[in-house]
Structure formats: structure tokens, C-alpha cells
Design a protein around this motif. Structure first.
Motif, PDB file in Angstrom:
ATOM      1  N   ASP A  32       1.773  -1.331  -7.216  1.00  0.00           N
ATOM      2  CA  ASP A  32       0.321  -1.384  -7.006  1.00  0.00           C
ATOM      3  C   ASP A  32      -0.129  -2.771  -6.553  1.00  0.00           C
ATOM      4  OD1 ASP A  32       0.162   1.284  -7.736  1.00  0.00           O
ATOM      5  OD2 ASP A  32      -0.660   0.877  -9.737  1.00  0.00           O
ATOM      6  N   ILE A  33       0.447  -3.811  -7.142  1.00  0.00           N
ATOM      7  CA  ILE A  33       0.093  -5.183  -6.745  1.00  0.00           C
ATOM      8  C   ILE A  33       0.454  -5.423  -5.285  1.00  0.00           C
ATOM      9  CG2 ILE A  33       0.659  -7.630  -7.101  1.00  0.00           C
ATOM     10  CD1 ILE A  33       0.996  -6.886 -10.137  1.00  0.00           C
ATOM     11  N   TYR A  34       1.651  -5.007  -4.905  1.00  0.00           N
ATOM     12  CA  TYR A  34       2.049  -5.178  -3.505  1.00  0.00           C
ATOM     13  C   TYR A  34       1.171  -4.345  -2.572  1.00  0.00           C
ATOM     14  CZ  TYR A  34       5.925  -8.402  -3.611  1.00  0.00           C
ATOM     15  OH  TYR A  34       6.674  -9.552  -3.702  1.00  0.00           O
ATOM     16  N   GLN A  35       0.737  -3.177  -3.018  1.00  0.00           N
ATOM     17  CA  GLN A  35      -0.148  -2.364  -2.185  1.00  0.00           C
ATOM     18  C   GLN A  35      -1.473  -3.081  -1.965  1.00  0.00           C
ATOM     19  OE1 GLN A  35       0.862   0.561  -0.580  1.00  0.00           O
ATOM     20  NE2 GLN A  35      -0.965  -0.004   0.561  1.00  0.00           N
ATOM     21  N   LEU A  36      -1.989  -3.739  -2.983  1.00  0.00           N
ATOM     22  CA  LEU A  36      -3.215  -4.531  -2.823  1.00  0.00           C
ATOM     23  C   LEU A  36      -3.000  -5.650  -1.806  1.00  0.00           C
ATOM     24  CD1 LEU A  36      -4.335  -4.765  -6.558  1.00  0.00           C
ATOM     25  CD2 LEU A  36      -5.531  -3.545  -4.714  1.00  0.00           C
ATOM     26  N   ILE A  37      -1.838  -6.292  -1.858  1.00  0.00           N
ATOM     27  CA  ILE A  37      -1.528  -7.368  -0.910  1.00  0.00           C
ATOM     28  C   ILE A  37      -1.445  -6.803   0.509  1.00  0.00           C
ATOM     29  CG2 ILE A  37       0.233  -9.053  -0.216  1.00  0.00           C
ATOM     30  CD1 ILE A  37       0.804  -9.364  -3.298  1.00  0.00           C
ATOM     31  N   ILE A  38      -0.764  -5.664   0.663  1.00  0.00           N
ATOM     32  CA  ILE A  38      -0.650  -5.019   1.979  1.00  0.00           C
ATOM     33  C   ILE A  38      -2.034  -4.709   2.536  1.00  0.00           C
ATOM     34  CG2 ILE A  38       0.046  -2.865   3.120  1.00  0.00           C
ATOM     35  CD1 ILE A  38       2.464  -2.845   1.151  1.00  0.00           C
ATOM     36  N   ASP A  39      -2.933  -4.246   1.663  1.00  0.00           N
ATOM     37  CA  ASP A  39      -4.282  -3.873   2.082  1.00  0.00           C
ATOM     38  C   ASP A  39      -5.193  -5.079   2.290  1.00  0.00           C
ATOM     39  OD1 ASP A  39      -3.450  -1.228   1.919  1.00  0.00           O
ATOM     40  OD2 ASP A  39      -4.367  -0.893  -0.049  1.00  0.00           O
ATOM     41  N   GLY A  40      -4.659  -6.294   2.082  1.00  0.00           N
ATOM     42  CA  GLY A  40      -5.463  -7.502   2.266  1.00  0.00           C
ATOM     43  C   GLY A  40      -6.438  -7.755   1.128  1.00  0.00           C
ATOM     44  N   ALA A  45      -5.441  -8.379  -6.037  1.00  0.00           N
ATOM     45  CA  ALA A  45      -4.022  -8.541  -6.388  1.00  0.00           C
ATOM     46  C   ALA A  45      -3.852  -9.646  -7.422  1.00  0.00           C
ATOM     47  CB  ALA A  45      -3.191  -8.843  -5.145  1.00  0.00           C
ATOM     48  N   VAL A  46      -4.547 -10.750  -7.223  1.00  0.00           N
ATOM     49  CA  VAL A  46      -4.427 -11.902  -8.125  1.00  0.00           C
ATOM     50  C   VAL A  46      -4.975 -11.568  -9.517  1.00  0.00           C
ATOM     51  CG1 VAL A  46      -5.277 -14.267  -8.478  1.00  0.00           C
ATOM     52  CG2 VAL A  46      -4.349 -13.603  -6.283  1.00  0.00           C
ATOM     53  N   GLU A  47      -5.906 -10.643  -9.594  1.00  0.00           N
ATOM     54  CA  GLU A  47      -6.413 -10.209 -10.901  1.00  0.00           C
ATOM     55  C   GLU A  47      -5.335  -9.470 -11.697  1.00  0.00           C
ATOM     56  OE1 GLU A  47      -9.239 -11.060 -12.431  1.00  0.00           O
ATOM     57  OE2 GLU A  47      -9.634 -12.308 -10.676  1.00  0.00           O
ATOM     58  N   GLU A  48      -4.289  -9.030 -11.015  1.00  0.00           N
ATOM     59  CA  GLU A  48      -3.187  -8.327 -11.672  1.00  0.00           C
ATOM     60  C   GLU A  48      -2.051  -9.278 -12.062  1.00  0.00           C
ATOM     61  OE1 GLU A  48      -3.602  -5.225 -12.645  1.00  0.00           O
ATOM     62  OE2 GLU A  48      -5.582  -5.440 -11.732  1.00  0.00           O
ATOM     63  N   PHE A  49      -2.301 -10.574 -11.961  1.00  0.00           N
ATOM     64  CA  PHE A  49      -1.337 -11.591 -12.380  1.00  0.00           C
ATOM     65  C   PHE A  49      -1.661 -12.020 -13.805  1.00  0.00           C
ATOM     66  CE2 PHE A  49      -0.440 -13.563  -7.908  1.00  0.00           C
ATOM     67  CZ  PHE A  49       0.011 -12.338  -7.459  1.00  0.00           C
ATOM     68  N   TYR A  50      -0.613 -12.359 -14.540  1.00  0.00           N
ATOM     69  CA  TYR A  50      -0.770 -12.913 -15.886  1.00  0.00           C
ATOM     70  C   TYR A  50      -0.362 -14.382 -15.812  1.00  0.00           C
ATOM     71  CZ  TYR A  50      -0.207 -13.696 -20.886  1.00  0.00           C
ATOM     72  OH  TYR A  50      -0.308 -14.189 -22.165  1.00  0.00           O
ATOM     73  N   PHE A  51      -1.327 -15.263 -16.018  1.00  0.00           N
ATOM     74  CA  PHE A  51      -1.075 -16.695 -15.938  1.00  0.00           C
ATOM     75  C   PHE A  51      -0.789 -17.244 -17.328  1.00  0.00           C
ATOM     76  CE2 PHE A  51      -3.488 -15.651 -12.205  1.00  0.00           C
ATOM     77  CZ  PHE A  51      -2.858 -16.365 -11.215  1.00  0.00           C
ATOM     78  N   GLU A  79       3.115 -10.150   9.098  1.00  0.00           N
ATOM     79  CA  GLU A  79       2.747  -9.643  10.419  1.00  0.00           C
ATOM     80  C   GLU A  79       3.826  -9.902  11.462  1.00  0.00           C
ATOM     81  OE1 GLU A  79       0.337  -7.512  11.179  1.00  0.00           O
ATOM     82  OE2 GLU A  79       0.013  -7.565   9.017  1.00  0.00           O
ATOM     83  N   GLU A  80       4.549 -11.012  11.330  1.00  0.00           N
ATOM     84  CA  GLU A  80       5.664 -11.293  12.251  1.00  0.00           C
ATOM     85  C   GLU A  80       6.706 -10.186  12.213  1.00  0.00           C
ATOM     86  OE1 GLU A  80       7.471 -15.063  11.444  1.00  0.00           O
ATOM     87  OE2 GLU A  80       5.674 -16.191  12.001  1.00  0.00           O
ATOM     88  N   LYS A  81       6.795  -9.503  11.083  1.00  0.00           N
ATOM     89  CA  LYS A  81       7.774  -8.432  10.907  1.00  0.00           C
ATOM     90  C   LYS A  81       7.131  -7.048  11.047  1.00  0.00           C
ATOM     91  CE  LYS A  81      10.642 -11.099   7.706  1.00  0.00           C
ATOM     92  NZ  LYS A  81      11.280 -11.093   6.384  1.00  0.00           N
ATOM     93  N   GLY A  82       5.911  -7.016  11.556  1.00  0.00           N
ATOM     94  CA  GLY A  82       5.240  -5.740  11.737  1.00  0.00           C
ATOM     95  C   GLY A  82       4.500  -5.251  10.510  1.00  0.00           C
ATOM     96  N   GLY A  83       4.287  -6.141   9.556  1.00  0.00           N
ATOM     97  CA  GLY A  83       3.602  -5.780   8.320  1.00  0.00           C
ATOM     98  C   GLY A  83       4.520  -5.023   7.377  1.00  0.00           C
ATOM     99  N   ILE A  84       4.131  -4.986   6.124  1.00  0.00           N
ATOM    100  CA  ILE A  84       4.883  -4.202   5.136  1.00  0.00           C
ATOM    101  C   ILE A  84       4.388  -2.765   5.251  1.00  0.00           C
ATOM    102  CG2 ILE A  84       5.417  -3.836   2.699  1.00  0.00           C
ATOM    103  CD1 ILE A  84       4.783  -6.815   2.238  1.00  0.00           C
ATOM    104  N   VAL A  85       5.308  -1.846   5.519  1.00  0.00           N
ATOM    105  CA  VAL A  85       4.924  -0.445   5.678  1.00  0.00           C
ATOM    106  C   VAL A  85       5.284   0.409   4.462  1.00  0.00           C
ATOM    107  CG1 VAL A  85       4.970  -0.517   8.204  1.00  0.00           C
ATOM    108  CG2 VAL A  85       7.041   0.115   6.948  1.00  0.00           C
TER     109      VAL A  85
END
Length: 135
Positions: A32-40, A45-51, A79-85
Motif C-alpha cells: 500500500d505504501i508503494y502504491q501511494l508512492i506510485i500514485d504520487g 505515503a510518509v504518513e505510513e512511516f514510523y519514525f 520514470e527513467e525505467k517507465g515508472g513502477i507498474v
């Protein structure tokens, strides 16, 4: 006598579930965190981090730094790699105490390349799996 044993057993099982982390699984949370990153959605995404810090100002500064890193460094590299799909969990190892886990993810890019990432996860006080960010 049997009833007392059953009640005691039930209490032990209930206690085990009470101290363990709730769903989703560490793998689900990492994907889910990576999906948030993919979606920009870097702020989400950072709210799903535990500091690992008690200082709210330090945590906010770290969150802002990560959002900036995603925007300025990670996004262009993706983006250089065509984005994470596609992101999929390959393996999940949960600690014996149920409070931390390591998740192995496979990232597939638009150009067909793949790479694996290991994400350390931690179960916070609310019973949610978060990506662990250590000092």
C-alpha cells in the motif's frame, strides 16, 4: 474443571490477539505504501512511516525531507525505467513478538526491469503496520 481450563485457554488466545498487530498484514501495508508512492501521493505515503523519534518537530522535518526526496530523486529515477507498474510481496518475516517484520517486495518497471526491495515494518501503538524509519 474442564470449563475453567477452556476459559483460561480462551483468555490466553484472546490476549495473544490483543497484543498482536491488526490487519492488514505487514506485506499489505508495504505494498500500500508503494502504491501511494506510485500514485504520487508522497505526503500520504510518509504518513505510513514510523519514525523512531519522540520529538514532533524532528518527525515533521523528516517527513518533509522524505516528500522532497520522493519528488526530486525517486520519481525521476522511476520514470527513467517507465515508472513502477507492479508491486508484489515476495516474502514476509514477522518477529516472534509480532511487533516488527521484514517484507521483501518485487518492483516491476514499465521497461520490464525488476528489482527487489526489503522494507522493515513495525507495529505501532495503534496496532497498525508502518514502514520503520530509524535514526
Amino acid at each position: 474443571m474442564i470449563m475453567k481450563k477452556l476459559i483460561a485457554l480462551f483468555a490466553v488466545v484472546a490476549a495473544m490477539f490483543a497484543v498482536s498487530c491488526s490487519s492488514p498484514t505487514p506485506s499489505d501495508a508495504a505494498v500500500d505504501i508503494y502504491q501511494l508512492i506510485i500514485d504520487g501521493k508522497y505526503e500520504a505515503a510518509v504518513e505510513e512511516f514510523y519514525f523512531d523519534s519522540e520529538d514532533p518537530a524532528e518527525v515533521e522535518q523528516a517527513k518533509a525531507m522524505f516528500v522532497s526526496l520522493f519528488k526530486e530523486k525517486a520519481a525521476p529515477q522511476f520514470e527513467e525505467k517507465g515508472g513502477i507498474v507492479k508491486v508484489e510481496a515476495l516474502n514476509e518475516t514477522i518477529s516472534e513478538d509480532g511487533k516488527s517484520a521484514e517484507v521483501e517486495l518485487k518492483l516491476t518497471y514499465g521497461d520490464g526491469t525488476e528489482e527487489t526491495e526489503n522494507v522493515d515494518m513495525v507495529c505501532n501503538e495503534a496496532g497498525e503496520w508502518k514502514a520503520s524509519i530509524k535514526k
